[in-house]
Motif scaffolding. Structure first.
Motif, PDB file in Angstrom:
ATOM      1  N   GLY A 155       0.825  -1.197   0.000  1.00  9.88           N
ATOM      2  CA  GLY A 155       0.000   0.000   0.000  1.00  9.88           C
ATOM      3  C   GLY A 155       0.864   1.253   0.000  1.00  9.88           C
ATOM      4  O   GLY A 155       2.039   1.243  -0.388  1.00  9.88           O
ATOM      5  N   ARG A 156       0.288   2.320   0.467  1.00 11.43           N
ATOM      6  CA  ARG A 156       0.997   3.601   0.506  1.00 11.43           C
ATOM      7  C   ARG A 156       2.292   3.489   1.314  1.00 11.43           C
ATOM      8  O   ARG A 156       3.327   4.078   0.959  1.00 11.43           O
ATOM      9  CB  ARG A 156       0.066   4.659   1.110  1.00 11.43           C
ATOM     10  N   ALA A 157       2.268   2.708   2.400  1.00  6.28           N
ATOM     11  CA  ALA A 157       3.441   2.603   3.279  1.00  6.28           C
ATOM     12  C   ALA A 157       4.612   1.917   2.602  1.00  6.28           C
ATOM     13  O   ALA A 157       5.763   2.085   3.034  1.00  6.28           O
ATOM     14  CB  ALA A 157       3.068   1.842   4.554  1.00  6.28           C
ATOM     15  N   GLY A 158       4.352   1.145   1.540  1.00  2.69           N
ATOM     16  CA  GLY A 158       5.428   0.447   0.864  1.00  2.69           C
ATOM     17  C   GLY A 158       6.076   1.244  -0.252  1.00  2.69           C
ATOM     18  O   GLY A 158       6.965   0.729  -0.941  1.00  2.69           O
ATOM     19  N   ILE A 159       5.641   2.483  -0.442  1.00  5.59           N
ATOM     20  CA  ILE A 159       6.150   3.318  -1.530  1.00  5.59           C
ATOM     21  C   ILE A 159       6.746   4.592  -0.941  1.00  5.59           C
ATOM     22  O   ILE A 159       6.080   5.321  -0.190  1.00  5.59           O
ATOM     23  CB  ILE A 159       5.026   3.666  -2.526  1.00  5.59           C
ATOM     24  N   SER A 160       7.992   4.848  -1.265  1.00 10.01           N
ATOM     25  CA  SER A 160       8.731   5.978  -0.707  1.00 10.01           C
ATOM     26  C   SER A 160       7.988   7.299  -0.885  1.00 10.01           C
ATOM     27  O   SER A 160       7.635   7.690  -2.003  1.00 10.01           O
ATOM     28  CB  SER A 160      10.097   6.071  -1.387  1.00 10.01           C
ATOM     29  N   LYS A 161       7.777   7.996   0.238  1.00  7.61           N
ATOM     30  CA  LYS A 161       7.134   9.312   0.158  1.00  7.61           C
ATOM     31  C   LYS A 161       8.098  10.368  -0.350  1.00  7.61           C
ATOM     32  O   LYS A 161       7.674  11.424  -0.842  1.00  7.61           O
ATOM     33  CB  LYS A 161       6.575   9.701   1.531  1.00  7.61           C
ATOM     34  N   ARG A 210      -9.408  -8.439   1.625  1.00 11.03           N
ATOM     35  CA  ARG A 210     -10.066  -7.132   1.560  1.00 11.03           C
ATOM     36  C   ARG A 210      -9.901  -6.394   2.892  1.00 11.03           C
ATOM     37  O   ARG A 210      -9.667  -5.183   2.925  1.00 11.03           O
ATOM     38  CB  ARG A 210     -11.546  -7.305   1.202  1.00 11.03           C
ATOM     39  N   GLU A 211     -10.023  -7.135   3.989  1.00 11.55           N
ATOM     40  CA  GLU A 211      -9.837  -6.524   5.307  1.00 11.55           C
ATOM     41  C   GLU A 211      -8.396  -6.072   5.495  1.00 11.55           C
ATOM     42  O   GLU A 211      -8.140  -5.007   6.076  1.00 11.55           O
ATOM     43  CB  GLU A 211     -10.243  -7.503   6.403  1.00 11.55           C
ATOM     44  N   ALA A 212      -7.452  -6.861   5.006  1.00 15.62           N
ATOM     45  CA  ALA A 212      -6.040  -6.462   5.095  1.00 15.62           C
ATOM     46  C   ALA A 212      -5.798  -5.165   4.326  1.00 15.62           C
ATOM     47  O   ALA A 212      -5.028  -4.310   4.767  1.00 15.62           O
ATOM     48  CB  ALA A 212      -5.150  -7.575   4.558  1.00 15.62           C
ATOM     49  N   ALA A 213      -6.469  -5.017   3.182  1.00 15.83           N
ATOM     50  CA  ALA A 213      -6.344  -3.778   2.415  1.00 15.83           C
ATOM     51  C   ALA A 213      -6.912  -2.599   3.217  1.00 15.83           C
ATOM     52  O   ALA A 213      -6.322  -1.503   3.240  1.00 15.83           O
ATOM     53  CB  ALA A 213      -7.062  -3.908   1.079  1.00 15.83           C
ATOM     54  N   ARG A 214      -8.038  -2.828   3.891  1.00 14.10           N
ATOM     55  CA  ARG A 214      -8.610  -1.764   4.721  1.00 14.10           C
ATOM     56  C   ARG A 214      -7.638  -1.358   5.818  1.00 14.10           C
ATOM     57  O   ARG A 214      -7.473  -0.162   6.111  1.00 14.10           O
ATOM     58  CB  ARG A 214      -9.925  -2.236   5.347  1.00 14.10           C
ATOM     59  N   GLN A 215      -6.982  -2.346   6.420  1.00 10.81           N
ATOM     60  CA  GLN A 215      -6.031  -2.057   7.492  1.00 10.81           C
ATOM     61  C   GLN A 215      -4.843  -1.244   6.988  1.00 10.81           C
ATOM     62  O   GLN A 215      -4.208  -0.509   7.761  1.00 10.81           O
ATOM     63  CB  GLN A 215      -5.540  -3.372   8.124  1.00 10.81           C
ATOM     64  N   ARG A 216      -4.534  -1.368   5.692  1.00  9.70           N
ATOM     65  CA  ARG A 216      -3.445  -0.578   5.101  1.00  9.70           C
ATOM     66  C   ARG A 216      -3.915   0.808   4.674  1.00  9.70           C
ATOM     67  O   ARG A 216      -3.132   1.595   4.148  1.00  9.70           O
ATOM     68  CB  ARG A 216      -2.868  -1.304   3.878  1.00  9.70           C
ATOM     69  N   GLY A 217      -5.208   1.061   4.840  1.00 10.61           N
ATOM     70  CA  GLY A 217      -5.729   2.369   4.478  1.00 10.61           C
ATOM     71  C   GLY A 217      -6.328   2.444   3.096  1.00 10.61           C
ATOM     72  O   GLY A 217      -6.621   3.544   2.599  1.00 10.61           O
TER      73      GLY A 217
END
Length: 375
Positions: A155-161, A210-217
């Motif tokens: 998700g977003r956390a795995g991509i460098s900001k 799907r729930e795991a995706a929700r947890q990632r935002g």
């Protein structure tokens, strides 16, 4: 109904095959430093020459290299993109004694770019082996992982900001450009058939995922449509004359799977919105749901029904396959369908728990059934 002269073919397959013992042994020697990369490649060349002939002998029109140069269907490609870092997956032993593969960590640490031609040399060898057979109407096929893997796993956390303060549109555009350059390098060498292997659209059919995706935002209802737009950015770079397909995979490690669920949550985004040429869908057992999602299939697309399992050796009934094709025909035209195994026989170097002879019998069944239905 007639056989198809361009891919996907009425009898097709996903791509990976069981590795011969001598190839696995050579890979282990290379890992220990006992042979060089060049020596390993010579062993791979031999194995690929054999698997090319195997596919032609069975009667397949699409021919892959069996993914014999890879350890994992996705990591070996993705880690060669500039700006991407991957970790080796971990095998987890569950309380019942079975094993499953924990998803690898895939991180985007810099701007994604096409740092080099990844599959070119491998394709050139495959193409030469196919041409050496001297058979008309067979096509070398390249399989690569889907670009959605660069987003879904972390998700977003795995991509460098730092590299991507905002994902849309720059991140998606950069990845699409990198994929487009890879496709162009293959097209320039004569490649006309590429399949992208995607677990993420299939995972979005499974409530746990799907729930795991929700947890990632992320919103699992929005993601399929976002990924359709993402894939369409890649399609915009597709070279003229190339068939670009997608295989939806629910996980394939030592005959286990990672996800289950009807295609309904992703069907419209997948079959109506994505501008790909074809879709390989897993339909080998109850975990795949019914055929109703096929009602979304666009008129210019082909769906390849994965009705034959690669996970177990028991051979399916030809009559049962024909019955299921008829069932699918209630929701999409028969002329827009083909037949294949549901997945590869060896998505990782470890292989499924199936014998080489069962592999042959299942492929022969696909070819024979397709000829009787469409030929």
């Amino acid at each position: 109904m007639t056989l198809r002269s361009r891919p996907p073919f009425r009898a097709d397959h996903v791509g990976s095959f069981l590795r011969p013992a001598y190839l696995i042994e050579a890979r282990e020697k290379k890992a220990k430093g006992e042979i060089t990369p060049a020596q390993l490649r010579e062993v791979e060349d031999r194995a690929i020459t054999e698997i090319v002939k195997f596919q032609a002998d069975v009667g397949l029109q699409s021919i892959t290299d069996g993914e014999f140069r890879r350890t994992y269907f996705h990591i070996d490609f993705l880690e060669q993109l500039g700006g991407v870092k991957t970790d080796i997956p971990v095998t987890i032993r569950k309380p019942d004694g079975t094993e499953e593969l924990a998803p690898p960590v895939i991180r985007v640490i810099d701007k994604v770019r096409h740092a080099k031609n990844i599959q070119l040399a491998d394709f050139q060898y495959l193409k030469a082996q196919v041409e050496a057979l001297g058979l008309p109407a067979i096509t070398p096929k390249v399989t690569i992982p889907s670009p959605t893997m660069l987003h879904f796993r972390g998700g977003r956390a795995g991509i460098s900001k730092e590299a991507y303060p905002e994902l849309d549109p720059v991140f998606y555009d950069d990845v699409a450009k990198a994929y487009g350059e890879e496709l162009q390098s293959l097209a320039d060498a004569g490649c006309t058939y590429v399949q992208m292997d995607d677990t993420n659209m299939a995972y979005l059919c499974d409530e746990r995922m799907r729930e795991a995706a929700r947890q990632r935002g992320d919103d699992p209802n929005e993601l399929p449509h976002r990924y359709a737009g993402f894939i369409n950015k890649v399609v915009a770079h597709k070279p003229a004359g190339m068939t670009l397909a997608m295989h939806l995979c629910r996980g394939n490690f030592k005959s286990t799977h990672a996800a289950a669920g009807n295609y309904e949550p992703v069907a419209e985004a997948l079959l109506s919105e994505m501008k790909l040429d074809a879709f390989f869908l897993e339909y080998d057992d109850d975990r795949s749901g019914d055929f109703r999602p096929l009602r979304y299939l666009s008129k210019d697309k082909i769906v390849v029904l994965g009705l034959v399992t690669t996970k177990f050796g028991q051979l399916e009934s030809k009559d049962d396959l024909k019955r299921r094709i008829d069932e699918a025909g209630k929701y999409a035209p028969l002329d827009q369908m083909c037949l294949s195994p549901q997945c590869g026989f060896s998505s990782t170097v470890h292989g499924n728990n199936i014998a080489v002879e069962d592999q042959r019998r299942k492929l022969a069944l696909v070819v024979e059934t397709a000829q009787e239905v469409w030929g």
